[in-house]
Design a protein around this motif. Sequence first.
Motif, PDB file in Angstrom:
ATOM      1  N   PRO A  31      -2.380   6.354   0.304  1.00 21.70           N
ATOM      2  CA  PRO A  31      -1.834   5.624   1.444  1.00 21.70           C
ATOM      3  C   PRO A  31      -0.941   4.461   1.009  1.00 21.70           C
ATOM      4  O   PRO A  31      -1.266   3.739   0.068  1.00 21.70           O
ATOM      5  CB  PRO A  31      -3.095   5.117   2.167  1.00 21.70           C
ATOM      6  CG  PRO A  31      -4.138   6.135   1.826  1.00 21.70           C
ATOM      7  CD  PRO A  31      -3.857   6.524   0.411  1.00 21.70           C
ATOM      8  N   THR A  33       0.886   0.837   1.621  1.00 24.18           N
ATOM      9  CA  THR A  33       0.722  -0.394   2.367  1.00 24.18           C
ATOM     10  C   THR A  33       2.077  -0.842   2.922  1.00 24.18           C
ATOM     11  O   THR A  33       3.131  -0.329   2.527  1.00 24.18           O
ATOM     12  CB  THR A  33       0.156  -1.508   1.480  1.00 24.18           C
ATOM     13  OG1 THR A  33       1.128  -1.817   0.454  1.00 24.18           O
ATOM     14  CG2 THR A  33      -1.144  -1.067   0.816  1.00 24.18           C
ATOM     15  N   GLU A  34       2.027  -1.824   3.816  1.00 21.73           N
ATOM     16  CA  GLU A  34       3.279  -2.362   4.354  1.00 21.73           C
ATOM     17  C   GLU A  34       4.125  -2.961   3.232  1.00 21.73           C
ATOM     18  O   GLU A  34       5.355  -2.845   3.241  1.00 21.73           O
ATOM     19  CB  GLU A  34       2.977  -3.415   5.416  1.00 21.73           C
ATOM     20  CG  GLU A  34       2.383  -2.830   6.691  1.00 21.73           C
ATOM     21  CD  GLU A  34       2.236  -3.862   7.787  1.00 21.73           C
ATOM     22  OE1 GLU A  34       2.781  -4.986   7.627  1.00 21.73           O
ATOM     23  OE2 GLU A  34       1.589  -3.573   8.811  1.00 21.73           O
ATOM     24  N   PRO A  48       6.322  -3.377  10.348  1.00 15.58           N
ATOM     25  CA  PRO A  48       5.350  -3.099  11.406  1.00 15.58           C
ATOM     26  C   PRO A  48       5.959  -2.360  12.595  1.00 15.58           C
ATOM     27  O   PRO A  48       5.346  -1.433  13.137  1.00 15.58           O
ATOM     28  CB  PRO A  48       4.853  -4.499  11.804  1.00 15.58           C
ATOM     29  CG  PRO A  48       5.044  -5.327  10.572  1.00 15.58           C
ATOM     30  CD  PRO A  48       6.322  -4.812   9.975  1.00 15.58           C
ATOM     31  N   LEU A  51       6.608   1.265  11.583  1.00 10.92           N
ATOM     32  CA  LEU A  51       5.367   2.052  11.567  1.00 10.92           C
ATOM     33  C   LEU A  51       4.900   2.370  12.978  1.00 10.92           C
ATOM     34  O   LEU A  51       4.400   3.474  13.245  1.00 10.92           O
ATOM     35  CB  LEU A  51       4.284   1.296  10.797  1.00 10.92           C
ATOM     36  CG  LEU A  51       4.497   1.188   9.283  1.00 10.92           C
ATOM     37  CD1 LEU A  51       3.534   0.186   8.667  1.00 10.92           C
ATOM     38  CD2 LEU A  51       4.319   2.557   8.619  1.00 10.92           C
ATOM     39  N   ALA A  55       4.324   6.051  14.489  1.00 11.71           N
ATOM     40  CA  ALA A  55       3.038   6.405  15.091  1.00 11.71           C
ATOM     41  C   ALA A  55       3.245   6.968  16.502  1.00 11.71           C
ATOM     42  O   ALA A  55       2.604   7.958  16.885  1.00 11.71           O
ATOM     43  CB  ALA A  55       2.125   5.191  15.132  1.00 11.71           C
ATOM     44  N   ARG A  67      -4.026   4.897   9.649  1.00 12.43           N
ATOM     45  CA  ARG A  67      -4.239   3.748   8.769  1.00 12.43           C
ATOM     46  C   ARG A  67      -5.543   3.966   8.030  1.00 12.43           C
ATOM     47  O   ARG A  67      -6.614   4.002   8.636  1.00 12.43           O
ATOM     48  CB  ARG A  67      -4.289   2.451   9.562  1.00 12.43           C
ATOM     49  CG  ARG A  67      -4.473   1.220   8.676  1.00 12.43           C
ATOM     50  CD  ARG A  67      -4.318  -0.089   9.439  1.00 12.43           C
ATOM     51  NE  ARG A  67      -4.690  -1.217   8.618  1.00 12.43           N
ATOM     52  CZ  ARG A  67      -3.892  -1.815   7.741  1.00 12.43           C
ATOM     53  NH1 ARG A  67      -2.653  -1.385   7.595  1.00 12.43           N
ATOM     54  NH2 ARG A  67      -4.303  -2.838   7.026  1.00 12.43           N
ATOM     55  N   GLY A  71      -3.755   1.168   3.967  1.00 15.30           N
ATOM     56  CA  GLY A  71      -2.375   1.627   3.989  1.00 15.30           C
ATOM     57  C   GLY A  71      -2.168   2.669   5.070  1.00 15.30           C
ATOM     58  O   GLY A  71      -2.981   2.803   5.986  1.00 15.30           O
ATOM     59  N   TYR A  72      -1.075   3.423   4.953  1.00 13.29           N
ATOM     60  CA  TYR A  72      -0.720   4.417   5.967  1.00 13.29           C
ATOM     61  C   TYR A  72      -0.482   5.771   5.306  1.00 13.29           C
ATOM     62  O   TYR A  72       0.102   5.857   4.224  1.00 13.29           O
ATOM     63  CB  TYR A  72       0.529   3.981   6.730  1.00 13.29           C
ATOM     64  CG  TYR A  72       0.302   2.736   7.552  1.00 13.29           C
ATOM     65  CD1 TYR A  72      -0.077   2.829   8.887  1.00 13.29           C
ATOM     66  CD2 TYR A  72       0.422   1.469   6.976  1.00 13.29           C
ATOM     67  CE1 TYR A  72      -0.305   1.686   9.642  1.00 13.29           C
ATOM     68  CE2 TYR A  72       0.182   0.324   7.727  1.00 13.29           C
ATOM     69  CZ  TYR A  72      -0.181   0.435   9.057  1.00 13.29           C
ATOM     70  OH  TYR A  72      -0.427  -0.689   9.792  1.00 13.29           O
ATOM     71  N   ASP A 161     -10.078   6.599   1.772  1.00 12.39           N
ATOM     72  CA  ASP A 161      -9.103   7.612   2.184  1.00 12.39           C
ATOM     73  C   ASP A 161      -9.808   8.896   2.592  1.00 12.39           C
ATOM     74  O   ASP A 161      -9.511   9.492   3.633  1.00 12.39           O
ATOM     75  CB  ASP A 161      -8.128   7.858   1.035  1.00 12.39           C
ATOM     76  CG  ASP A 161      -6.978   8.780   1.421  1.00 12.39           C
ATOM     77  OD1 ASP A 161      -6.844   9.097   2.619  1.00 12.39           O
ATOM     78  OD2 ASP A 161      -6.216   9.185   0.525  1.00 12.39           O
ATOM     79  N   ASP A 166     -10.360   2.381   6.950  1.00 16.40           N
ATOM     80  CA  ASP A 166      -9.349   1.417   6.514  1.00 16.40           C
ATOM     81  C   ASP A 166      -9.957   0.403   5.553  1.00 16.40           C
ATOM     82  O   ASP A 166      -9.297  -0.072   4.634  1.00 16.40           O
ATOM     83  CB  ASP A 166      -8.747   0.706   7.725  1.00 16.40           C
ATOM     84  CG  ASP A 166      -7.611  -0.224   7.347  1.00 16.40           C
ATOM     85  OD1 ASP A 166      -6.912   0.067   6.355  1.00 16.40           O
ATOM     86  OD2 ASP A 166      -7.420  -1.242   8.026  1.00 16.40           O
TER      87      ASP A 166
END
Length: 215
Positions: A31, A33-34, A48, A51, A55, A67, A71-72, A161, A166
């Motif tokens: 994943p 992260t920002e 943000p 994302l 989404a 999330r 992370g994403y 994960d 999260d």
Amino acid sequence: MSVARPARPPEPAPPDSVRLAEALIFCAPAPMTEADLAARLPPGTDVPALLAEIARTYAPRGITLARVAGGYAFRTAPDLAPCLRGASPEPRKLSRAALETLAIVAYHQPVTRAEIEEIRGVTTSKGSLDLLLETGWVRLRGRRRTPGRPVTYGTTPAFLDHFGLDAVSDLPGLDELKGLGLIEGRLPAGVRLRQPSDTAVPDEDPLAPGEDAAD
């Protein structure tokens, strides 16, 4: 007299940034992260908002933006799980001892081997801990500030994960575990789950670089 204007909705992220972010998230082995995305996207990108746009786009599709582990990542839609059973090889199953050990590490981290054995009430074989370390779900965190300086164990981002979490604070509580049927019968009075921590605690020192962390 001036009248306050309503706040304008945020502008959608530029299509090229959205496409690049999708590709980065899709190709990443873990994943993102920002901060990871901000380092790879054009300067000034509102990560943000980008994302949130991704989404919304994927919400009704078979793949969604989730999330996990701070992370994403793209994951299959939860409601499609029954249709996907058998589509991928079954992962290696853990023994009951390993599962119990994993649960104790998750809910009591940072925890030492002696503390695991005290909670389980039986000796914990080195094989169980070695297997969990091999899966990448458990890591050596540090050393307890007690005589003998025992190694402490904790979970990893790969654990979060795999289980769609999260942070360790998202682990289900006692009521949720009962609702899922994972705890049956009446529990002894006073039993509670300790609040786990995935950051350093006062009675724990991090492992020194290159330290042999054999327990």
